[in-house]
Scaffold this active site. Structure first.
Site, short mmCIF file in Angstrom:
data_model
loop_
_atom_site.label_atom_id
_atom_site.label_comp_id
_atom_site.label_asym_id
_atom_site.label_seq_id
_atom_site.Cartn_x
_atom_site.Cartn_y
_atom_site.Cartn_z
N THR A 1 0.86 -1.19 0.00
CA THR A 1 0.00 0.00 0.00
C THR A 1 0.89 1.24 0.00
O THR A 1 1.99 1.23 0.55
CB THR A 1 -0.95 0.04 1.21
OG1 THR A 1 -0.21 0.29 2.40
CG2 THR A 1 -1.72 -1.28 1.35
N GLY A 2 0.41 2.30 -0.61
CA GLY A 2 1.24 3.49 -0.77
C GLY A 2 2.45 3.21 -1.63
O GLY A 2 3.54 3.75 -1.41
N SER B 1 5.03 5.85 -4.56
CA SER B 1 6.07 6.86 -4.34
C SER B 1 6.83 6.55 -3.06
O SER B 1 6.45 5.66 -2.28
CB SER B 1 5.47 8.27 -4.25
OG SER B 1 4.60 8.37 -3.12
N GLY B 2 7.91 7.30 -2.83
CA GLY B 2 8.64 7.25 -1.58
C GLY B 2 9.13 5.88 -1.19
O GLY B 2 9.61 5.09 -2.02
N GLY C 1 7.50 3.23 -0.27
CA GLY C 1 6.75 2.13 -0.88
C GLY C 1 7.28 1.76 -2.25
O GLY C 1 7.50 0.58 -2.55
N SER D 1 6.79 4.14 13.13
CA SER D 1 7.60 5.35 13.16
C SER D 1 8.22 5.54 14.54
O SER D 1 7.68 5.04 15.55
CB SER D 1 6.73 6.57 12.83
OG SER D 1 7.44 7.77 13.00
N TYR E 1 -1.08 11.55 14.55
CA TYR E 1 -0.09 10.72 13.87
C TYR E 1 0.61 9.80 14.86
O TYR E 1 0.70 8.58 14.65
CB TYR E 1 0.93 11.60 13.15
CG TYR E 1 1.93 10.84 12.32
CD1 TYR E 1 1.57 10.32 11.07
CD2 TYR E 1 3.24 10.64 12.76
CE1 TYR E 1 2.48 9.61 10.30
CE2 TYR E 1 4.16 9.93 12.00
CZ TYR E 1 3.77 9.43 10.76
OH TYR E 1 4.69 8.73 10.00
#
Length: 344
Positions: free
Chosen positions: A15-16, A19-20, A22, A185, A207
């Site tokens: 998922t995601g 970009s970045g 992922g 994170s 977050y």
């Protein structure tokens, strides 16, 4: 549909993935396993961006198998619809990366808190280091409510992924192991999470709350799904310049700060900066025997001052009891969606 060959291909759903971290994880999985050794499925919200990402992978790896499924993890209807498509495509998913995320910064930096931490007289330097490592209290965050009545950050980061796992149980584990790999994170903050307010409607750190919820949920999933050969772990990409960080500052500011961050690697090894460095723990986990990994640890990407990538583990400050409560509350909410009942 997945194809059979003399050597079984790994199936990695990310998922995601457009970009970045992922997208970099997808590319590095292709490199590690060979163009024909893995099937990549990029799970994304936006079709155009997903197609661009797919084409970029096929340009450098023309023999790779790359597919797309459209899912917005903040929309439970979208998750349920997309999961059905995944069940049709794949008989078994080996690697399920729960990487999509939302971080809404709408009011900027909490300057008063930052200055108080920097100039704290009782523990000079320690609180500042903690603040820049975790981001706790540094930013004035925002949140919103989805069309389905959920808090945006909770739905995107935690609950949508929980629903995806539940919807994919029939193609996870059983005859061969599956890994569920959550992107957590260092900003996972225990003090920000309240199991009685799991959507974080009443707090100021949605977050950090959602990421701690991820750590709790991962432990709870292992308690329930290890017998089915499904193993859940969390990882941390560290500070990486992605779409999420560009929501905090414009990219030109980040690039101006780059020399400072490179210097800070002497003290803080997870200032990874690039998606390649940040993806280290995600790729590393794919190469491990999941049965031998510690389900109560988070696996973190790090980069040395000289640029060497490596992975460390950090014991999670979580208990089975709160994780069990979180699982049951999320499952109750999920069942309401399945039955079309009001969620309030």
């Amino acid at each position: 549909m997945s194809t059979n060959s003399s050597k079984k291909k790994l199936v990695a759903v990310i998922t995601g993935g457009n970009s970045g971290v992922g997208l970099m994880t997808a590319e590095r999985l292709i490199i590690v396993n060979g163009d024909e050794g893995v099937e990549i499925c990029l799970v994304c919200r936006n079709k155009q961006r997903a197609e661009t990402a797919k084409n970029s992978l096929l340009k450098t790896h023309p023999n790779a198998t790359v597919d797309i499924v459209l899912i917005d993890t903040s929309s439970i209807a979208s998750v349920i619809k997309g999961a059905k498509e995944l069940r049709v495509k794949y008989k078994h998913i080996d690697l399920l990366y729960l990487n999509a995320g939302a971080f809404l910064v709408r009011r900027g930096i909490n300057w008063s808190h930052m200055m108080s931490e920097i100039f704290d007289s009782e523990s000079p330097g320690q609180k500042m280091l903690h603040m820049f490592t975790t981001g706790e209290g540094l930013l004035l965050q925002g949140d919103s409510v989805t069309e389905e009545g959920l808090q945006q950050v909770f739905a995107t980061n935690l609950f949508g992924h929980f629903v995806l796992v539940q919807e994919l149980k029939s193609v996870l584990g059983n005859e061969s192991p599956s890994q569920v790999i959550w992107t957590s994170s260092r900003a996972s903050v225990k003090s920000s999470f309240n199991v009685n307010d799991m959507q974080h409607k009443n707090g100021q750190d949605p977050y950090g709350s959602s990421k701690f919820g991820i750590d709790l949920m991962s432990v709870a999933l292992n308690e329930r799904m290890n017998k089915q050969k499904v193993y859940s772990h969390t990882c941390c990409p560290g500070l990486v310049l992605t779409n999420l960080t560009s929501a905090i500052f414009p990219m030109w500011i980040w690039y101006m700060l780059l020399p400072f961050f490179l210097l800070m690697r002497i003290l803080i090894s997870n200032f990874n900066m690039t998606a390649c460095n940040g993806s280290e723990s995600l790729v590393w986990l794919s190469q491990q025997n999941p049965e031998k990994l510690d389900p109560h640890s988070r696996y973190e990407s790090n980069t040395s001052f000289l640029g060497k990538r490596y992975v460390t583990s950090r014991k999670l400050p979580v208990d089975v009891g709160p994780g069990d409560r979180l699982f049951k509350q999320c499952d109750s909410l999920y069942q309401k969606f399945k039955k079309g009942l009001p969620i309030d």
